[in-house]
Design a protein around this motif. Structure first.
Motif, mmCIF file in Angstrom:
data_model
loop_
_atom_site.group_PDB
_atom_site.id
_atom_site.type_symbol
_atom_site.label_atom_id
_atom_site.label_comp_id
_atom_site.label_asym_id
_atom_site.label_seq_id
_atom_site.Cartn_x
_atom_site.Cartn_y
_atom_site.Cartn_z
ATOM 1 N N ALA A 1 16.319 70.794 33.263
ATOM 2 C CA ALA A 1 17.516 70.351 33.980
ATOM 3 C C ALA A 1 17.881 71.420 34.999
ATOM 4 C CB ALA A 1 18.673 70.122 33.011
ATOM 5 N N LYS A 2 18.431 71.006 36.121
ATOM 6 C CA LYS A 2 18.945 71.951 37.114
ATOM 7 C C LYS A 2 20.451 72.074 36.900
ATOM 8 C CE LYS A 2 17.196 73.537 40.370
ATOM 9 N NZ LYS A 2 16.805 72.923 41.626
ATOM 10 N N GLN A 3 20.904 73.290 36.666
ATOM 11 C CA GLN A 3 22.321 73.512 36.390
ATOM 12 C C GLN A 3 22.852 74.676 37.221
ATOM 13 O OE1 GLN A 3 22.948 74.014 32.162
ATOM 14 N NE2 GLN A 3 22.277 71.943 31.678
ATOM 15 N N ARG A 4 24.167 74.680 37.386
ATOM 16 C CA ARG A 4 24.838 75.727 38.156
ATOM 17 C C ARG A 4 25.110 76.917 37.259
ATOM 18 N NH1 ARG A 4 30.188 77.237 39.349
ATOM 19 N NH2 ARG A 4 30.596 77.739 41.540
ATOM 20 N N TRP A 5 24.818 78.121 37.776
ATOM 21 C CA TRP A 5 25.046 79.318 36.984
ATOM 22 C C TRP A 5 26.507 79.731 37.093
ATOM 23 C CZ3 TRP A 5 22.703 84.863 37.865
ATOM 24 C CH2 TRP A 5 22.984 85.645 36.735
ATOM 25 N N GLY A 6 27.201 79.610 35.978
ATOM 26 C CA GLY A 6 28.630 79.903 35.910
ATOM 27 C C GLY A 6 29.306 78.830 35.096
ATOM 28 N N LEU A 7 29.427 79.060 33.784
ATOM 29 C CA LEU A 7 29.946 78.037 32.876
ATOM 30 C C LEU A 7 31.423 77.761 33.165
ATOM 31 C CD1 LEU A 7 29.028 77.438 29.289
ATOM 32 C CD2 LEU A 7 31.456 77.794 29.735
ATOM 33 N N LEU A 8 31.733 76.471 33.323
ATOM 34 C CA LEU A 8 33.089 76.060 33.680
ATOM 35 C C LEU A 8 33.441 74.785 32.931
ATOM 36 C CD1 LEU A 8 35.465 76.794 35.635
ATOM 37 C CD2 LEU A 8 34.486 75.121 37.207
ATOM 38 N N PRO A 9 34.137 74.884 31.788
ATOM 39 C CA PRO A 9 34.510 73.686 31.025
ATOM 40 C C PRO A 9 35.430 72.769 31.837
ATOM 41 C CG PRO A 9 34.799 75.673 29.712
ATOM 42 C CD PRO A 9 34.565 76.117 31.121
ATOM 43 N N HIS A 10 35.401 71.491 31.529
ATOM 44 C CA HIS A 10 36.178 70.515 32.295
ATOM 45 C C HIS A 10 37.674 70.749 32.165
ATOM 46 C CE1 HIS A 10 37.639 68.152 28.812
ATOM 47 N NE2 HIS A 10 36.518 68.557 28.241
ATOM 48 N N TRP A 11 38.109 71.377 31.062
ATOM 49 C CA TRP A 11 39.538 71.552 30.836
ATOM 50 C C TRP A 11 40.110 72.776 31.551
ATOM 51 C CZ3 TRP A 11 39.713 76.328 28.775
ATOM 52 C CH2 TRP A 11 38.651 76.743 27.973
ATOM 53 N N MET A 12 39.258 73.599 32.137
ATOM 54 C CA MET A 12 39.758 74.821 32.768
ATOM 55 C C MET A 12 40.378 74.503 34.116
ATOM 56 S SD MET A 12 37.876 78.446 33.436
ATOM 57 C CE MET A 12 38.125 78.927 31.736
ATOM 58 N N GLN A 13 41.618 74.870 34.301
ATOM 59 C CA GLN A 13 42.339 74.589 35.533
ATOM 60 C C GLN A 13 42.015 75.589 36.640
ATOM 61 O OE1 GLN A 13 44.219 71.777 35.834
ATOM 62 N NE2 GLN A 13 43.416 71.364 33.773
ATOM 63 N N GLU A 14 41.789 76.845 36.274
ATOM 64 C CA GLU A 14 41.492 77.870 37.265
ATOM 65 C C GLU A 14 39.996 77.854 37.547
ATOM 66 O OE1 GLU A 14 43.716 81.637 36.934
ATOM 67 O OE2 GLU A 14 44.377 80.849 35.004
#
Length: 227
Positions: free
Chosen positions: A56-69
């Motif tokens: 899979a191609k993914q973006r480096w930098g984990l960002l959960p959907h619930w994070m507002q910032e």
């Protein structure tokens, strides 16, 4: 902290290596472009899935959907606390991945600008960093993002830096991807003693700068005094 890594192997080379040493996986010849410096926010190939692993191609930098910032995406997660931190614990339980690589950079010293060193397996072998991933938008595969787990350094890294990626032996990839296993069952992989032997050398500033060409220039040996 691992903030830049390399994945110089072409898709067809990785396809052959996996078929010979792990499991056959269908990898198109244009699945990714080899790179000497993969940086945060860039997309990169990872292995996902246990029964039927896939690239899979993914973006480096984990960002959960619930994070507002949205500016607080995390590129690394400490192995010692990844199962407890709210930012990481769900991904650690439910969506682990293997970040494909064949080298990484670490800075040394306290004086700015900090010199960089490049590390690779002594045999220039394919590496698999322990990773976790999540989605920035619910039910949207294209929003997948990952973080690399880090641990205490092996003796090959300790002279340069106090952290390093968790490097998984290929024989243990299936264990890491097995979501039926709970995080405590995976703590064996965080010990730096299980890391492969690594070689390293000082490199020029080309790898630091996004404006510099992405190529062998990034890992050329740079003559400087000892660390």
């Amino acid at each position: 902290m691992c903030g830049t890594y390399a994945f110089r192997k072409a898709p067809r080379e990785v396809r052959a290596l996996l078929r010979e040493h792990w499991r056959p996986i269908d990898i198109p010849d244009d699945a990714w472009r080899p790179s000497y410096k993969i940086k945060p926010t860039q997309t990169a190939p990872v292995l996902v899935g246990h029964s039927t692993p896939a690239i899979a191609k993914q973006r480096w930098g984990l960002l959960p959907h619930w994070m507002q910032e949205r500016g607080k995406a995390q590129i690394n997660a400490k192995a010692e606390t990844v199962a407890e931190k709210p930012m990481f614990r769900d991904a650690m339980r439910k969506s682990r991945c293997i970040v494909l690589a064949d080298g990484f950079y670490e800075p040394t010293g306290q004086t700015q600008p900090r010199p960089w060193y490049f590390f690779q397996d002594e045999g220039e072998s394919l590496m698999g960093f322990a990773g976790i991933y999540t989605f920035s938008e619910l039910n949207t595969v294209d929003s997948a993002s990952f973080a690399i787990l880090t641990t205490r350094p092996s003796k090959d890294v300790a002279l340069v830096h106090d952290r390093m990626p968790v490097i998984l032996p290929m024989d243990d990839w299936e264990t890491w991807l097995n979501q039926d296993l709970s995080p405590p069952a995976l703590e064996q992989f965080y010990q730096p003693e299980v890391s492969p032997r690594l070689e390293s050398w000082p490199v020029p500033d080309d790898a630091k700068k996004a404006s510099e060409p992405d190529g062998p220039n990034c890992i050329e040996v740079f003559n400087r005094t000892g660390i």
